[in-house]
Design a protein around this motif. Structure first.
Motif, short mmCIF file in Angstrom:
data_model
loop_
_atom_site.label_atom_id
_atom_site.label_comp_id
_atom_site.label_asym_id
_atom_site.label_seq_id
_atom_site.Cartn_x
_atom_site.Cartn_y
_atom_site.Cartn_z
N ARG A 1 2.00 -4.11 18.07
CA ARG A 1 1.42 -5.20 17.29
C ARG A 1 1.53 -4.92 15.79
N PRO A 2 2.72 -4.82 15.25
CA PRO A 2 2.88 -4.51 13.83
C PRO A 2 2.30 -5.59 12.91
N GLY A 3 2.20 -6.83 13.42
CA GLY A 3 1.65 -7.87 12.57
C GLY A 3 0.17 -7.72 12.30
N ASP A 4 -0.54 -6.87 13.09
CA ASP A 4 -1.98 -6.67 12.90
C ASP A 4 -2.30 -5.49 11.98
N VAL A 5 -1.28 -4.80 11.51
CA VAL A 5 -1.53 -3.66 10.62
C VAL A 5 -2.11 -4.16 9.30
N PRO A 6 -3.22 -3.58 8.83
CA PRO A 6 -3.79 -4.02 7.55
C PRO A 6 -2.78 -3.88 6.41
N ALA A 7 -2.89 -4.78 5.42
CA ALA A 7 -1.94 -4.78 4.31
C ALA A 7 -1.96 -3.48 3.54
N ALA A 8 -3.18 -2.93 3.30
CA ALA A 8 -3.27 -1.68 2.53
C ALA A 8 -2.63 -0.54 3.29
N THR A 9 -2.82 -0.49 4.61
CA THR A 9 -2.21 0.57 5.41
C THR A 9 -0.69 0.42 5.43
N GLY A 10 -0.21 -0.81 5.59
CA GLY A 10 1.23 -1.04 5.56
C GLY A 10 1.85 -0.66 4.23
N ARG A 11 1.14 -0.94 3.14
CA ARG A 11 1.66 -0.56 1.82
C ARG A 11 1.73 0.96 1.68
N THR A 12 0.74 1.67 2.23
CA THR A 12 0.78 3.13 2.18
C THR A 12 1.95 3.67 2.99
N VAL A 13 2.20 3.08 4.18
CA VAL A 13 3.35 3.50 5.00
C VAL A 13 4.65 3.28 4.23
N TYR A 14 4.76 2.13 3.57
CA TYR A 14 5.98 1.84 2.80
C TYR A 14 6.17 2.88 1.70
N ARG A 15 5.12 3.21 0.96
CA ARG A 15 5.25 4.17 -0.13
C ARG A 15 5.62 5.56 0.38
N ILE A 16 5.06 5.94 1.52
CA ILE A 16 5.40 7.25 2.09
C ILE A 16 6.87 7.29 2.49
N ALA A 17 7.31 6.25 3.19
CA ALA A 17 8.72 6.20 3.58
C ALA A 17 9.63 6.13 2.36
N GLN A 18 9.25 5.39 1.36
CA GLN A 18 10.07 5.27 0.15
C GLN A 18 10.21 6.61 -0.55
N GLU A 19 9.10 7.32 -0.72
CA GLU A 19 9.17 8.62 -1.40
C GLU A 19 9.95 9.64 -0.57
N ALA A 20 9.75 9.62 0.77
CA ALA A 20 10.48 10.56 1.62
C ALA A 20 11.98 10.29 1.57
N LEU A 21 12.39 9.02 1.58
CA LEU A 21 13.82 8.69 1.47
C LEU A 21 14.36 9.09 0.09
N THR A 22 13.57 8.91 -0.93
CA THR A 22 13.99 9.32 -2.27
C THR A 22 14.22 10.82 -2.33
N ASN A 23 13.29 11.60 -1.75
CA ASN A 23 13.45 13.05 -1.75
C ASN A 23 14.66 13.47 -0.92
N ALA A 24 14.87 12.80 0.22
CA ALA A 24 16.04 13.13 1.03
C ALA A 24 17.33 12.83 0.28
N ARG A 25 17.36 11.72 -0.44
CA ARG A 25 18.55 11.38 -1.23
C ARG A 25 18.78 12.40 -2.34
N LYS A 26 17.70 12.93 -2.90
CA LYS A 26 17.83 13.92 -3.97
C LYS A 26 18.32 15.27 -3.45
N HIS A 27 17.65 15.76 -2.42
CA HIS A 27 17.82 17.15 -2.02
C HIS A 27 18.70 17.34 -0.79
N ALA A 28 19.00 16.26 -0.07
CA ALA A 28 19.88 16.38 1.10
C ALA A 28 20.86 15.23 1.12
#
Length: 404
Positions: A303-330
């Motif tokens: 049920r991804p549509g029921d995820v709170p907006a604040a929690t979804g935004r935190t997930v997005y930021r975590i994935a964004q930073e992790a992809l950025t670090n992977a692009r930098k270092h790997a």
């Protein structure tokens, strides 16, 4: 209460005997002090005049009446130093009034001042001495118009009234001092809370700026570095890298405008770009793929549509930073983004990449991204862990609460 009274009621001015070094640091007299001192002087003088008339009317010798008048005048004049030496003046006037009734008015004023400015132990001792001195005066210089018992009772009652009045004034002034101190502490605490709120706001803005801009600027740095490292790349690759640089620069400018708009405050009629949510993680992965990354998204959220907006935004930021670090270092490594979770169980995001390979130029990092992600997860009520994997890669994993 005036500022001078406030300083007089501080512990250094209210407790203990007078210190020699304090005499030169007494507060300057105010207009109110002069007014009160004149009233006290006139009160003591009127009582002294009345006592002198009584002494003259009962047939005392002229030289005794003259000495009484001199003593009464000296006692009234001594009241001008009652704030500087309240204990010494009160004790002296108690002793003098035992033999000179004309000093009784000045004695009462000195006893009142002592009660206002000194602790109760000192007041009780001097007050007992005043009662004893009044009884002695009744014996040595009796008033023929009043019986001894009436004079003795009147002496005790007057002393108690003066002491009680002084204690009331002292308590009221102490209450005002405590309220003023409480108000000052409240103002200091309010200023401290405002400063802490500003600091937290600055930290939140700095964290948001890092999360928003790091992803775009990393794309710019990676592709610009690739063009520099491979000047003989095929024209198609050069064109694609230039396109990514152009698009990333445009998005970075838009993100920067959003952050500056937050700092300036919302203007009337201004339209803000929507904040990222869990649904925009797919667009993030697609953007990374278009930039040349190998990214696999495994979304198993119930049920991804029921995820709170604040929690979804935190997930997005975590994935964004992790992809950025992977692009930098790997660079060139295949990155896996896994999303799992259900209501009441929480939501988990994990980003893994194998050991880096190839000879792409390294991209420097600030070292603040993972710290910011840890703080972001903690603020959301979750936790984040990161570190190398046994195969030489790197893993970023976070758990966030998801209330049903």
């Amino acid at each position: 209460m005036t500022d001078q009274e406030y300083r007089w009621l501080q512990p250094s001015a209210m407790a203990g005997p007078d210190l020699p070094g304090d005499r030169g640091r007494l507060p300057r007299r105010t207009l109110r002090d002069w007014f009160v001192d004149i009233l006290m002087f006139l009160f003591a003088a009127l009582l002294g005049i009345a006592a002198a008339d009584v002494a003259d009317s009962v047939g005392n010798p002229p030289f005794v009446v003259f000495l009484d008048q001199l003593v009464g005048a000296a006692a009234c004049c001594a009241l001008w130093v009652r704030r500087r030496w309240p204990v010494g003046l009160a004790v002296t006037l108690v002793a003098v009034s035992a033999v000179a009734p004309v000093a009784s008015g000045a004695e009462l004023v000195a006893l009142f001042t002592l009660t206002v400015h000194r602790p109760f132990k000192v007041v009780a001792a001097v007050g007992s001495a005043a009662v004893a001195g009044g009884l002695t005066q009744t014996v040595l210089r009796p008033d023929p118009t009043l019986p001894f018992v009436v004079s003795a009772v009147a002496t005790v009652v007057i002393v108690l009234l003066v002491v009680g009045w002084g204690m009331f004034v002292r308590s009221r002034r102490q209450l005002v001092v405590s309220l003023r101190d409480r108000a000052r502490r409240a103002e200091a605490e309010a200023a401290l809370r405002a400063e802490q709120a500003q600091r937290l706001a600055r930290e939140a803005i700095a964290r948001e700026m890092h999360d928003v801009l790091a992803h775009r600027l990393t794309l710019l740095s990676v592709h610009a570095g690739a063009l520099e490292f491979r000047p003989d790349a095929p024209p198609a690759e050069v064109a694609r890298a230039a396109g990514v640089i152009r698009d990333s620069a445009h998005e970075a400018l838009n993100d920067l405008r959003d952050v500056i708009g937050v700092l300036r405050g919302p203007a009337a009629g201004e339209e803000h770009r929507p904040q990222p949510t869990l649904a925009t993680v797919d667009a993030l992965v697609k953007e990374s793929r278009e930039a040349g990354m190998k990214v696999t998204l495994d979304n198993r959220i119930d049920r991804p549509g029921d995820v709170p907006a604040a929690t979804g935004r935190t997930v997005y930021r975590i994935a964004q930073e992790a992809l950025t670090n992977a692009r930098k270092h790997a660079p060139g490594a295949e990155v896996t983004v896994t999303l799992t979770g259900a209501p009441s169980d929480g939501l988990t995001v994990e980003v893994r990449n194998p050991a880096p390979g190839g000879d792409a130029p390294p991209v420097p990092g600030s070292g603040q991204g993972l710290i910011g992600l840890t703080e972001r997860a903690a603020l959301a009520g979750g936790r984040l862990a990161h570190g190398p994997t046994p195969d030489g890669g790197f893993r970023v994993g976070a758990w966030l609460p998801w209330a049903a």
